[in-house]
Design a protein around this motif. Structure first.
Motif, PDB file in Angstrom:
ATOM      1  N   LEU A  14       0.824  -1.212   0.000  1.00 55.58           N
ATOM      2  CA  LEU A  14       0.000   0.000   0.000  1.00 55.58           C
ATOM      3  C   LEU A  14       0.856   1.259   0.000  1.00 55.58           C
ATOM      4  O   LEU A  14       0.491   2.249  -0.638  1.00 55.58           O
ATOM      5  CB  LEU A  14      -0.954  -0.016   1.200  1.00 55.58           C
ATOM      6  CG  LEU A  14      -2.068  -1.071   1.103  1.00 55.58           C
ATOM      7  CD1 LEU A  14      -2.905  -1.078   2.374  1.00 55.58           C
ATOM      8  CD2 LEU A  14      -2.943  -0.856  -0.118  1.00 55.58           C
ATOM      9  N   ASP A  15       1.999   1.218   0.687  1.00 61.97           N
ATOM     10  CA  ASP A  15       2.905   2.378   0.682  1.00 61.97           C
ATOM     11  C   ASP A  15       3.351   2.699  -0.746  1.00 61.97           C
ATOM     12  O   ASP A  15       3.374   3.866  -1.147  1.00 61.97           O
ATOM     13  CB  ASP A  15       4.144   2.114   1.551  1.00 61.97           C
ATOM     14  CG  ASP A  15       3.846   2.171   3.039  1.00 61.97           C
ATOM     15  OD1 ASP A  15       2.747   2.637   3.415  1.00 61.97           O
ATOM     16  OD2 ASP A  15       4.706   1.742   3.826  1.00 61.97           O
ATOM     17  N   HIS A  16       3.732   1.673  -1.494  1.00 60.86           N
ATOM     18  CA  HIS A  16       4.175   1.901  -2.878  1.00 60.86           C
ATOM     19  C   HIS A  16       3.025   2.343  -3.771  1.00 60.86           C
ATOM     20  O   HIS A  16       3.229   3.101  -4.716  1.00 60.86           O
ATOM     21  CB  HIS A  16       4.823   0.640  -3.455  1.00 60.86           C
ATOM     22  CG  HIS A  16       6.277   0.540  -3.143  1.00 60.86           C
ATOM     23  ND1 HIS A  16       7.247   1.192  -3.858  1.00 60.86           N
ATOM     24  CD2 HIS A  16       6.933  -0.138  -2.164  1.00 60.86           C
ATOM     25  CE1 HIS A  16       8.438   0.923  -3.344  1.00 60.86           C
ATOM     26  NE2 HIS A  16       8.271   0.120  -2.321  1.00 60.86           N
ATOM     27  N   TYR A  17       1.818   1.868  -3.476  1.00 63.84           N
ATOM     28  CA  TYR A  17       0.659   2.259  -4.278  1.00 63.84           C
ATOM     29  C   TYR A  17       0.272   3.713  -4.006  1.00 63.84           C
ATOM     30  O   TYR A  17       0.018   4.481  -4.927  1.00 63.84           O
ATOM     31  CB  TYR A  17      -0.522   1.330  -3.983  1.00 63.84           C
ATOM     32  CG  TYR A  17      -1.770   1.689  -4.769  1.00 63.84           C
ATOM     33  CD1 TYR A  17      -1.842   1.437  -6.142  1.00 63.84           C
ATOM     34  CD2 TYR A  17      -2.860   2.285  -4.154  1.00 63.84           C
ATOM     35  CE1 TYR A  17      -2.974   1.757  -6.873  1.00 63.84           C
ATOM     36  CE2 TYR A  17      -3.999   2.611  -4.877  1.00 63.84           C
ATOM     37  CZ  TYR A  17      -4.041   2.350  -6.234  1.00 63.84           C
ATOM     38  OH  TYR A  17      -5.165   2.682  -6.954  1.00 63.84           O
ATOM     39  N   GLU A  18       0.257   4.085  -2.721  1.00 62.78           N
ATOM     40  CA  GLU A  18      -0.200   5.423  -2.332  1.00 62.78           C
ATOM     41  C   GLU A  18       0.873   6.494  -2.519  1.00 62.78           C
ATOM     42  O   GLU A  18       0.563   7.657  -2.755  1.00 62.78           O
ATOM     43  CB  GLU A  18      -0.680   5.394  -0.876  1.00 62.78           C
ATOM     44  CG  GLU A  18      -1.949   4.566  -0.719  1.00 62.78           C
ATOM     45  CD  GLU A  18      -2.269   4.208   0.733  1.00 62.78           C
ATOM     46  OE1 GLU A  18      -1.503   4.597   1.643  1.00 62.78           O
ATOM     47  OE2 GLU A  18      -3.287   3.526   0.933  1.00 62.78           O
TER      48      GLU A  18
END
Length: 146
Positions: A14-18
């Motif tokens: 999620l960190d890489h997505y957001e």
């Protein structure tokens, strides 16, 4: 949401997505390519700036699609900066799935591997500096039969 679906959305994913690493266009790219996953509509475009020795000085991506395709592109772009062409060519699909982390079903693996496939073709796709005489058809199709 099942336990498996929950695992896919681990915090680092999620960190890489957001907050993706180097999302956007790269001015003066030396190599670039784009591909899509027609089954689910994911699209990834990768721009690279490689030096004369074949080292990736900068890498950027743009795209649309699911969390897995976009997060894995961000992870890959971060991993390959500073690597040589030989190191990029040697980076396998299995290593890409390992880099992503959570175990994926075969259909979701295609989402994860899209950016890896685009990268493998981008290193062989020099950007034409303004010569529009050749048709732009995006290179070979990256679609896979399932």
């Amino acid at each position: 949401m099942s336990q498996n679906e929950h695992d896919i959305y681990e915090e680092h994913v999620l960190d890489h997505y957001e907050d993706p690493y180097h999302r956007g266009a790269l001015d003066h790219a030396t190599h670039a390519d784009e591909g899509n996953n027609p089954l689910c509509g994911d699209v990834i475009h990768i721009d690279l700036k490689m030096d004369a020795d074949g080292t990736i000085k900068e890498a950027w991506f743009e795209g649309d699609g699911c969390v897995i395709s976009q997060a894995s592109a961000s992870m890959l772009i971060e991993k390959i900066e500073g690597k040589t062409l030989d190191q990029v060519k040697a980076f396998s699909a299995d290593e890409m799935l390992e880099l992503f982390g959570p175990k994926l079903t075969p259909n979701r693996q295609k989402c994860c591997l899209l950016s890896w496939r685009v990268l493998q073709s981008a290193v062989h796709s020099p950007v034409d500096d303004g010569d529009d005489s050749s048709p732009d058809f995006g290179g070979p199709s990256l679609s896979e039969e399932s």
